[in-house]
Enzyme design. Structure first.
Site, PDB file in Angstrom:
ATOM      1  CD  GLU A 113      12.739  -1.520  -4.027  1.00  0.00           C
ATOM      2  OE1 GLU A 113      11.756  -1.016  -4.584  1.00  0.00           O
ATOM      3  OE2 GLU A 113      12.706  -2.008  -2.874  1.00  0.00           O
ATOM      4  CG  HIS A 162      10.827  -4.851  21.316  1.00  0.00           C
ATOM      5  ND1 HIS A 162      11.240  -4.248  22.478  1.00  0.00           N
ATOM      6  CD2 HIS A 162      11.801  -4.592  20.424  1.00  0.00           C
ATOM      7  CE1 HIS A 162      12.403  -3.647  22.287  1.00  0.00           C
ATOM      8  NE2 HIS A 162      12.771  -3.849  21.037  1.00  0.00           N
ATOM      9  CG  LEU A 200       7.009  -0.714  -2.722  1.00  0.00           C
ATOM     10  CD1 LEU A 200       6.556  -1.137  -1.341  1.00  0.00           C
ATOM     11  CD2 LEU A 200       6.920   0.776  -2.897  1.00  0.00           C
ATOM     12  CE  LYS A 218       5.097   3.631  -0.625  1.00  0.00           C
ATOM     13  NZ  LYS A 218       6.487   3.863  -0.963  1.00  0.00           N
ATOM     14  CE1 TYR A 222       6.981   4.089   3.286  1.00  0.00           C
ATOM     15  CE2 TYR A 222       6.183   5.933   1.999  1.00  0.00           C
ATOM     16  CZ  TYR A 222       7.152   4.984   2.246  1.00  0.00           C
ATOM     17  OH  TYR A 222       8.275   4.918   1.476  1.00  0.00           O
TER      18      TYR A 222
END
Ligand code: PDD
Length: 287
Positions: free
Chosen positions: A179, A100, A203, A146, A31
């Site tokens: 982060e 999977h 990220l 992400k 995303y």
């Protein structure tokens, strides 16, 4: 609220996806979150580049060319109300029998986009700063992707909320800071802004880039390097950045004040520069 799903704009109530969607079954997707100021998507090219990096990371072909994305994003902005919005783009590997391994031959990816209002952080938060906890970074080793599989981030953020805090600052291997659960973190020491390096453990934030660019352009000493956990606890200031929260001061860590317990001089400077940048650049160009 108009959303986009697989080729069509529609009211959110009408949007339906299969229970066999691999996003639903496996969290098999990626995303983006893109801020929009004065109806302009901020750093759209950079967000689309990061999206491509995420898609490459999960070996999923990009369902749209850059110009198609630009067109879809602009349509989504126009169909939603408000000058300032944040866009959510979500792509999964599509609908297939549960297995999977990737569906063979590949199926059509699911593409979903929505827009929400983007309020500026409330004055109260700017004045007082936010409280954070530290928590072990127990995520996987591809935090540069992400991924929509956010369960570790969800649990970490909830740990913070349970402690009455706004964010969890993540510590890898009891050694260094990576982060926040949904944000990037900077440390300030002796007037220098310290940022962890963009590697596989965090990220690469678009707001993080903006803050470092503002520091460079305004002669603020800054260093990009690994930040030891001890440096987080000995910080003069801690800052948090994200597309939806801009730049915030962290004034409490693990229930203790960070330095004076008030937003510091680096925060004041960067926050002012960020607001000027928003007014003069973000609201006026596609950059
Ligand atoms: N999250 N690190 C993580 C783990 C994040 O989820 C985010 C943003 C950031 C900051 O990146 P940027 O400056 O590009 O927003 C860093 C978004 C806002 C979210 O998941 O809602």
């Amino acid at each position: 609220m108009a959303i986009y799903l697989n080729g069509q704009f529609m009211p959110i109530e009408e949007a339906k996806i299969s229970v066999l969607d691999r996003g639903f079954i496996f969290g098999d997707g990626v995303y983006e979150v893109i801020p929009v100021y004065s109806l302009r998507a901020f750093r759209l090219q950079e967000h689309l580049r990061r999206l491509q990096h995420s898609l490459d990371g999960i070996r999923l072909a990009n369902p749209h060319s850059e110009s198609e994305w630009v067109n879809l994003v602009n349509q989504l902005i126009a169909r939603n109300s408000g000058e300032d919005q944040y866009l959510y783009l979500h792509i999964t590997r599509g609908v297939a029998k549960r297995d999977h391994a990737f569906p063979q031959p590949p199926v059509t990816p699911t593409v979903f986009m929505m827009s929400s209002p983007l309020p500026s952080p409330p004055a109260e938060l700017l004045h007082s700063g936010i409280a954070c906890i530290t928590a072990p970074d127990n995520r996987w080793l591809r935090c540069d992707i992400k991924s929509i599989a956010l369960l570790p981030n969800v649990l970490l953020r909830q740990m913070a909320v349970d402690a009455g805090c706004a964010e969890a600052i993540l510590i890898r291997n009891n050694e260094f800071m990576t982060e926040g659960a949904a944000s990037n973190i900077f440390v300030v020491k002796n007037g220098t802004l310290l940022a962890p390096p963009k590697d596989n453990l965090m990220l690469p934030g678009i707001t993080y880039d903006v803050v470092l660019e503002l520091a460079a352009a305004n002669g603020i000493p800054h260093e990009v390097r690994k930040i030891a956990v001890a440096e987080v606890f000995a910080a003069d200031e801690l800052l948090l950045t994200s597309s939806t929260r801009e730049v915030l001061a962290i004034t409490q860590l693990d229930a203790k004040p960070v330095s004076t317990g008030k937003p510091g001089a680096m925060f004041a400077r960067l926050h002012k520069l960020y607001q000027e940048f928003k007014r003069d650049v973000m609201r006026k160009s596609q950059d």
